[in-house]
Structures are given as structure tokens and as C-alpha cells.
Design a protein around this motif. Structure first.
Motif, mmCIF file in Angstrom:
data_model
loop_
_atom_site.group_PDB
_atom_site.id
_atom_site.type_symbol
_atom_site.label_atom_id
_atom_site.label_comp_id
_atom_site.label_asym_id
_atom_site.label_seq_id
_atom_site.Cartn_x
_atom_site.Cartn_y
_atom_site.Cartn_z
ATOM 1 N N LEU A 110 0.922 -1.059 -0.023
ATOM 2 C CA LEU A 110 -0.177 -0.138 0.036
ATOM 3 C C LEU A 110 0.752 1.338 -0.148
ATOM 4 C CD1 LEU A 110 -2.852 -0.892 2.430
ATOM 5 C CD2 LEU A 110 -3.213 -0.451 -0.037
ATOM 6 N N TYR A 111 1.887 1.123 0.735
ATOM 7 C CA TYR A 111 2.963 2.386 1.042
ATOM 8 C C TYR A 111 3.530 2.804 -0.510
ATOM 9 C CZ TYR A 111 1.887 3.074 5.781
ATOM 10 O OH TYR A 111 1.201 3.459 7.169
ATOM 11 N N SER A 112 3.799 1.571 -0.979
ATOM 12 C CA SER A 112 4.558 1.778 -2.246
ATOM 13 C C SER A 112 3.691 1.705 -3.575
ATOM 14 C CB SER A 112 5.464 0.437 -2.784
ATOM 15 O OG SER A 112 4.856 -0.581 -2.584
ATOM 16 N N LEU A 126 -8.227 0.861 6.825
ATOM 17 C CA LEU A 126 -8.693 1.914 6.279
ATOM 18 C C LEU A 126 -8.482 3.120 7.128
ATOM 19 C CD1 LEU A 126 -12.761 0.641 5.622
ATOM 20 C CD2 LEU A 126 -10.458 0.213 4.096
ATOM 21 N N SER A 127 -8.567 3.204 8.306
ATOM 22 C CA SER A 127 -8.199 4.421 9.020
ATOM 23 C C SER A 127 -6.630 4.430 9.304
ATOM 24 C CB SER A 127 -8.830 4.455 10.551
ATOM 25 O OG SER A 127 -8.539 3.098 11.129
ATOM 26 N N GLN A 128 -5.857 3.284 9.295
ATOM 27 C CA GLN A 128 -4.584 3.208 9.353
ATOM 28 C C GLN A 128 -3.628 3.625 8.223
ATOM 29 O OE1 GLN A 128 -3.241 -0.144 11.958
ATOM 30 N NE2 GLN A 128 -1.057 0.044 11.257
ATOM 31 N N TYR A 129 -3.894 2.877 7.222
ATOM 32 C CA TYR A 129 -3.246 3.288 5.940
ATOM 33 C C TYR A 129 -3.798 4.071 4.997
ATOM 34 C CZ TYR A 129 -1.233 -1.322 7.798
ATOM 35 O OH TYR A 129 -0.687 -2.030 8.617
ATOM 36 N N SER A 130 -4.995 4.513 5.198
ATOM 37 C CA SER A 130 -5.976 5.491 4.360
ATOM 38 C C SER A 130 -6.755 6.657 5.239
ATOM 39 C CB SER A 130 -6.715 4.760 3.229
ATOM 40 O OG SER A 130 -7.307 5.629 2.278
ATOM 41 N N PRO A 131 -6.060 7.099 6.062
ATOM 42 C CA PRO A 131 -6.923 8.072 6.901
ATOM 43 C C PRO A 131 -7.578 9.367 5.910
ATOM 44 C CG PRO A 131 -4.486 8.282 7.407
ATOM 45 C CD PRO A 131 -4.732 7.101 6.728
ATOM 46 N N GLY A 334 -19.139 -5.747 25.903
ATOM 47 C CA GLY A 334 -18.663 -6.230 24.502
ATOM 48 C C GLY A 334 -18.928 -5.283 23.291
ATOM 49 N N PHE A 335 -18.345 -5.806 22.191
ATOM 50 C CA PHE A 335 -18.458 -4.683 20.867
ATOM 51 C C PHE A 335 -18.585 -6.051 19.863
ATOM 52 C CE2 PHE A 335 -13.838 -5.429 22.277
ATOM 53 C CZ PHE A 335 -13.339 -6.110 21.218
ATOM 54 N N SER A 336 -19.074 -5.197 18.876
ATOM 55 C CA SER A 336 -19.168 -5.923 17.511
ATOM 56 C C SER A 336 -18.126 -4.928 16.511
ATOM 57 C CB SER A 336 -20.565 -5.886 16.914
ATOM 58 O OG SER A 336 -21.039 -4.679 16.858
ATOM 59 N N LYS A 337 -17.717 -5.630 15.316
ATOM 60 C CA LYS A 337 -16.630 -4.669 14.348
ATOM 61 C C LYS A 337 -17.075 -5.395 13.068
ATOM 62 C CE LYS A 337 -12.438 -7.288 14.324
ATOM 63 N NZ LYS A 337 -11.450 -7.144 14.096
ATOM 64 N N VAL A 338 -16.505 -4.658 12.213
ATOM 65 C CA VAL A 338 -16.673 -5.008 10.790
ATOM 66 C C VAL A 338 -15.394 -6.160 10.769
ATOM 67 C CG1 VAL A 338 -16.087 -4.483 8.418
ATOM 68 C CG2 VAL A 338 -17.692 -2.948 9.715
ATOM 69 N N SER A 339 -15.857 -7.256 10.364
ATOM 70 C CA SER A 339 -14.554 -8.205 10.536
ATOM 71 C C SER A 339 -13.623 -7.994 9.298
ATOM 72 C CB SER A 339 -15.329 -9.647 10.439
ATOM 73 O OG SER A 339 -14.469 -10.644 10.167
ATOM 74 N N MET A 340 -14.293 -7.831 8.140
ATOM 75 C CA MET A 340 -13.189 -7.330 7.068
ATOM 76 C C MET A 340 -14.204 -6.960 6.049
ATOM 77 S SD MET A 340 -12.698 -11.425 5.518
ATOM 78 C CE MET A 340 -12.039 -11.878 6.988
ATOM 79 N N GLY A 341 -13.432 -6.422 4.978
ATOM 80 C CA GLY A 341 -14.047 -5.698 3.795
ATOM 81 C C GLY A 341 -13.111 -5.836 2.595
ATOM 82 N N LEU A 342 -13.959 -5.536 1.417
ATOM 83 C CA LEU A 342 -13.388 -5.470 0.280
ATOM 84 C C LEU A 342 -13.131 -4.279 -0.218
ATOM 85 C CD1 LEU A 342 -15.283 -8.687 -1.604
ATOM 86 C CD2 LEU A 342 -12.959 -8.820 -0.580
ATOM 87 N N ALA A 343 -12.126 -4.002 -0.771
ATOM 88 C CA ALA A 343 -11.949 -2.486 -1.114
ATOM 89 C C ALA A 343 -11.118 -2.398 -2.528
ATOM 90 C CB ALA A 343 -10.847 -1.897 -0.213
ATOM 91 N N ILE A 344 -11.134 -1.570 -3.201
ATOM 92 C CA ILE A 344 -10.532 -1.205 -4.666
ATOM 93 C C ILE A 344 -9.236 -0.200 -4.143
ATOM 94 C CG2 ILE A 344 -10.616 -0.525 -6.961
ATOM 95 C CD1 ILE A 344 -13.621 -1.488 -6.696
ATOM 96 N N THR A 345 -8.323 -0.494 -4.753
ATOM 97 C CA THR A 345 -7.076 0.437 -4.353
ATOM 98 C C THR A 345 -7.293 1.565 -5.314
ATOM 99 O OG1 THR A 345 -5.696 -1.041 -5.885
ATOM 100 C CG2 THR A 345 -5.614 -1.397 -3.414
ATOM 101 N N GLU A 346 -6.591 2.784 -4.964
ATOM 102 C CA GLU A 346 -6.711 3.838 -5.991
ATOM 103 C C GLU A 346 -5.786 3.713 -7.240
ATOM 104 O OE1 GLU A 346 -8.259 6.528 -6.303
ATOM 105 O OE2 GLU A 346 -9.142 7.056 -4.460
ATOM 106 N N THR A 347 -4.971 2.607 -7.266
ATOM 107 C CA THR A 347 -4.122 2.278 -8.497
ATOM 108 C C THR A 347 -4.824 1.519 -9.564
ATOM 109 O OG1 THR A 347 -2.937 0.525 -6.942
ATOM 110 C CG2 THR A 347 -1.942 2.811 -7.382
ATOM 111 N N CYS A 348 -5.881 1.162 -9.206
ATOM 112 C CA CYS A 348 -6.582 0.114 -9.781
ATOM 113 C C CYS A 348 -7.140 0.647 -11.530
ATOM 114 C CB CYS A 348 -7.845 -0.417 -9.242
ATOM 115 S SG CYS A 348 -9.178 -1.626 -10.337
ATOM 116 N N GLN A 349 -6.497 0.075 -12.345
ATOM 117 C CA GLN A 349 -6.795 0.826 -13.813
ATOM 118 C C GLN A 349 -8.251 0.724 -14.109
ATOM 119 O OE1 GLN A 349 -4.683 2.903 -15.746
ATOM 120 N NE2 GLN A 349 -4.414 3.077 -13.380
ATOM 121 N N HIS A 350 -9.171 -0.503 -13.520
ATOM 122 C CA HIS A 350 -10.488 -0.740 -13.993
ATOM 123 C C HIS A 350 -11.117 -0.752 -12.740
ATOM 124 C CE1 HIS A 350 -8.469 -1.734 -17.761
ATOM 125 N NE2 HIS A 350 -7.780 -2.517 -17.182
#
Length: 464
Positions: A110-112, A126-131, A334-350
Motif C-alpha cells: 500500500l505504501y509503495s 482503512l483508518s490506519q493506511y488510508s486516513p 462487549g463490542f461488534s466490528k466489521v470483520s473484514m471488507g473488500l476494497a478497491i485500491t486507488e491504483t486500480c486501472q479498471h
């Protein structure tokens, strides 16, 4: 494997426990070619307005990555094969492996700017690498392709960072107890439903079965989560709100006293004891002989981990999903959270085609019927209905998820899982709870100061 999916081996990867979502072991990975990765690293995604359409004629290559175990790898690969049948012009090159070391690899990409087009992401990424929204596409732009109405608004809000929907929430998760009732029967007690039951079980195990037997086993991060459940029940307030820790050092010390009382009453083994049994940062509880043979008879884990712990037992006929324990009268805690997500990176050409892939996996019959509950109970209403109709929802996972979601009163702040806090070794949680169990602190008050300082530092860093 269908020829439309290019899968290039990149070597064996170690078996690991995936975070927030259960699965089996992993022995192989596949990755996109160096040429396509290099091209992605130099490009930026084209801006596409709402109303973007999917190209169904020109040859297109997408890359995708995920972590998990063998059953999840198989599900994704089968789903990608089905996707290629719907879109024969789109080739998907996949990279996958076990959780161990996965975040380090993906964060470097992600950083590169060399990450895959579509990524399975942990919620806190999301918040850690793309705030600032610079790493992932705003999926609101593709609402004509991804049916966002299938997802709860609260889960969409949780994936909205910097005003942008940076991922689609695949599933929601939380922690719950699992018990090996065979060992409890041998100790002459039922599995615990209250705090008093839990304390009584510790005494019964020690007296009836011996010093090596414990009703519950908790690693450092497990202790942190259980302490949070306890404190939220007792004080009735969220752990973090508006970027600020809601608990004083004195209140945190009371939570650490609670964890200490579990050790003192033979409810849980100490960290040194667990380390001596081969359980540490590199070897999870389910891989240990003391879990396999029932010497340790309970765990506190994600609802999606049920089958992994059950399948590890030599005799799993007594494995059950327990009940959440109410530790105080101010809230369920106790808490709930989003377990995981599907994301599209900004470098995606399509990005339009990447959005079509996400919608296919989560919302469409051909994809969702294959994915089932491999990534937890689907958050998509359509996906859940499809998975249930296909008999692809694991009963234990569904039972655990239903109990968690019906009980917990709070949602998790993403900073809770930041690397500075969660890393083991070296993270604040491991240092404090490990140090406390190894008697490296003079008091829980001293340990509480370190824990609070670490958390406030992480919150301050996240706010920058």
C-alpha cells in the motif's frame, strides 16, 4: 481451475491464524505478475462518475488478494472461476496466503502503491493506511454496480473514512465463549453462564482434575478484549468515543484486577504456563496439545472461529458455543466490528470491473452461493439469503454470530486494533498483559498507567 484465472505460485506460506475470521490452514499462495504489479504502482485510477458501466468486451486483467485458510482459498478460487464465466473478457490474478506476516506484506504494498486492485482488508486498515482516503476508492462512486442497499447503514458507516466509503463490509463479528463440555463433565460442573459459574469452574477443575486443567485459556490480546467486555459491563460506557479513551487509569486497574483474579482462582493459566505448553505469539491455542486433548476446556474467540477450534479437538463431540457472560449491570458490554471488507485500491486501472467483482462475490447468486460463510456470516442481506439457500452457512458460526450480535452494546473503535497496540511481540497489549502475568509489575495500578499511556499515544497518532 478455469483458464480465465491466472494463478502464479509464489511459494509456500506458513500456517497461521487469520485475524477476526476463522479458517483452516494454508500451504500455498498465488500472486499477480511482476509486470501487472509494476504497472499498477505507477498509475492512478481514473475518476469515474456514478453510472459507470462494466466493460464486457475488451480484455481486462484485475488482481485480487486475500488471507485465510484452505477452505477460504478454495471458495474464492471457485467464485473467481464463476466470475470468469459471467465476464469471459476479465482475467483475475490472485494472491493469497495465511494471516501470519500478511499485514506487513500488504502494508508495504500500500505504501509503495503496488497493492492488488481488489483487496480483502481488515477494518482498521482503512483508518490506519488510508486516513485521508488516498489508498482506496470511494465505493459510493460505484453504487450503480455494487448494490450497497444490501448492507446495513451502520456497517457502511463503519467503513466510511475521510467521508469516503473505502470498503464494502463483508461480515460483522464479535467475541464469544466456546466450551469443551466433555472436560466440564469430567470436572462435575456445567459450562459457565455467569461470572460466579466461571470462578466456581476454576476451583472444580483444580480439585477434580488437577493443576494442569483449566476451564478457560486466554492469550494477551484475548485478555485485553475480555477486560474491555468486563469494564463496559461494569461502567456502562464505550472504551473509546470521539477518539478519546473513556476510562481512567483507576478504572483500567480495576479491569486488570479482574484478569488477575481469573489467574488467582485457577480459571485461566498464566502466560508463563501457556508459553510452557507451546502457546505463544507464533502458536495459537488451537494448535496446542492442551487444547486438542481437552486439558484447556474453553476459549474466548471471534464468532467466525468456531469450526477451527472444533475441528482441532481429538474428540469434538462436546464442543459448544457458549453464552455471553454479563459481568455488570450498567450494560451488556462487549463490542461488534466489521470483520473484514473488500476494497478497491486507488491504483486500480479498471475500478468499474473491480466493483463488478465485489458485487459478484457478495451480492450475486453465483458468487455468494460459493463464498457462503467462509468470511463470516454475510453482511449482505442478499448474500446471506443466497448462502443459506445453498446450505453454505456453517451452523456453529451462525449460532455464535447470532448470540454476539444480540448481546453486545458497543462497536469497536478501529484504533483498538492498531499495530502499536496489537502487535505481539512489541505491542502495548502484549507488553502489559504479558508483563503482569510474568510479575514484572509491582501493581495493577502501574500496569494500568502503561496501558493507558500506550492507548492514548495510539489515539493521538490516529488523530494526526
Amino acid at each position: 481451475m478455469k483458464k480465465a484465472i491466472a494463478l502464479a505460485l509464489v511459494g509456500a506460506m506458513s500456517v497461521g491464524l487469520l485475524a477476526g475470521c476463522g479458517g483452516g490452514s494454508s500451504s500455498s499462495a498465488a500472486a499477480s505478475s511482476a509486470a501487472s504489479t509494476g504497472a499498477a504502482s505507477e498509475a492512478t485510477s481514473p475518476a469515474e462518475p456514478a453510472g459507470a458501466t462494466v466493460n464486457t468486451t475488451d480484455p481486462i486483467t484485475l488482481t485480487m488478494s486475500w488471507w485465510g485458510g484452505d477452505s477460504r482459498h478454495e471458495a474464492y478460487q471457485n467464485a473467481l472461476a464463476a466470475f470468469s464465466e459471467k465476464y469471459p473478457n476479465i482475467t483475475v490474478e490472485a494472491s493469497y496466503g495465511a494471516w501470519s506476516g500478511w499485514e506487513d506484506k500488504k502494508s508495504a504494498q500500500l505504501y509503495s502503491n503496488s497493492a492488488e486492485d481488489v483487496m480483502q482488508v481488515n477494518w482498521n486498515w482503512l483508518s490506519q493506511y488510508s486516513p485521508d482516503g488516498s489508498k482506496f476508492v470511494d465505493l459510493n462512486q460505484y453504487s450503480d454496480i455494487i448494490d450497497l442497499t444490501q448492507f446495513s447503514q451502520s456497517s457502511l458507516d463503519a467503513c466510511t473514512v475521510a467521508g469516503e466509503l473505502q470498503a464494502v463490509p463483508v461480515s460483522m463479528t464479535g467475541r464469544i465463549f466456546y466450551w469443551n463440555t466433555k472436560t466440564f463433565e469430567a470436572a462435575g460442573v456445567d459450562y459457565p453462564k455467569t461470572l460466579d459459574d466461571l470462578m466456581a469452574a476454576g476451583k472444580a477443575f483444580q480439585e477434580k482434575l488437577g493443576d494442569d486443567y483449566y476451564p478457560l485459556a486466554l492469550g494477551e490480546y484475548d485478555r485485553m478484549i475480555l477486560m474491555t467486555f468486563y469494564l463496559e459491563s461494569v461502567y456502562g460506557k464505550p472504551w473509546v468515543e470521539n477518539g478519546e479513551l473513556q476510562y481512567t487509569a483507576e478504572e483500567v486497574a480495576a479491569g486488570l484486577d479482574f484478569i488477575e483474579s481469573l489467574e488467582d482462582n485457577h480459571v485461566i493459566p498464566s502466560i508463563p504456563t501457556m508459553n510452557g505448553k507451546g502457546i505463544d505469539a507464533n502458536n495459537s491455542i488451537d494448535k496446542s496439545q492442551v487444547w486438542i486433548d481437552g486439558t484447556y476446556a474453553g476459549i474466548f474467540e471471534w464468532d467466525s472461529s468456531a469450526n477451527k477450534y472444533q475441528s482441532a479437538l481429538a474428540d469434538n463431540s462436546g464442543f459448544v458455543v457458549g453464552d455471553e457472560i454479563k459481568f455488570g449491570d450498567k450494560a451488556n458490554g462487549g463490542f461488534s466490528k466489521v470483520s473484514m471488507g473488500l476494497a478497491i485500491t486507488e491504483t486500480c486501472q479498471h475500478p468499474a470491473e473491480a466493483a463488478a467483482l465485489i458485487n459478484f462475490l457478495l451480492n450475486e447468486e453465483a458468487g455468494a452461493s460459493i463464498m457462503g460463510s467462509e468470511c463470516g456470516i454475510p453482511n449482505s442481506a442478499a448474500g446471506l439469503s443466497i448462502a443459506e439457500a445453498a446450505d453454505k452457512v456453517k451452523p456453529l458460526v451462525k449460532e455464535a454470530n447470532s448470540k454476539v450480535m444480540a448481546f453486545v452494546d458497543f462497536q469497536l473503535d478501529p484504533t483498538y486494533e492498531s499495530t502499536d497496540l496489537k502487535a505481539n511481540p512489541g505491542g502495548t497489549y502484549a507488553d502489559v498483559f504479558g508483563g503482569l502475568s510474568y510479575d514484572e509489575y509491582d501493581s495493577t495500578a502501574e500496569a494500568a498507567e502503561d496501558l493507558v499511556d500506550g492507548i492514548e499515544d495510539a489515539l493521538a497518532s490516529a488523530a494526526q
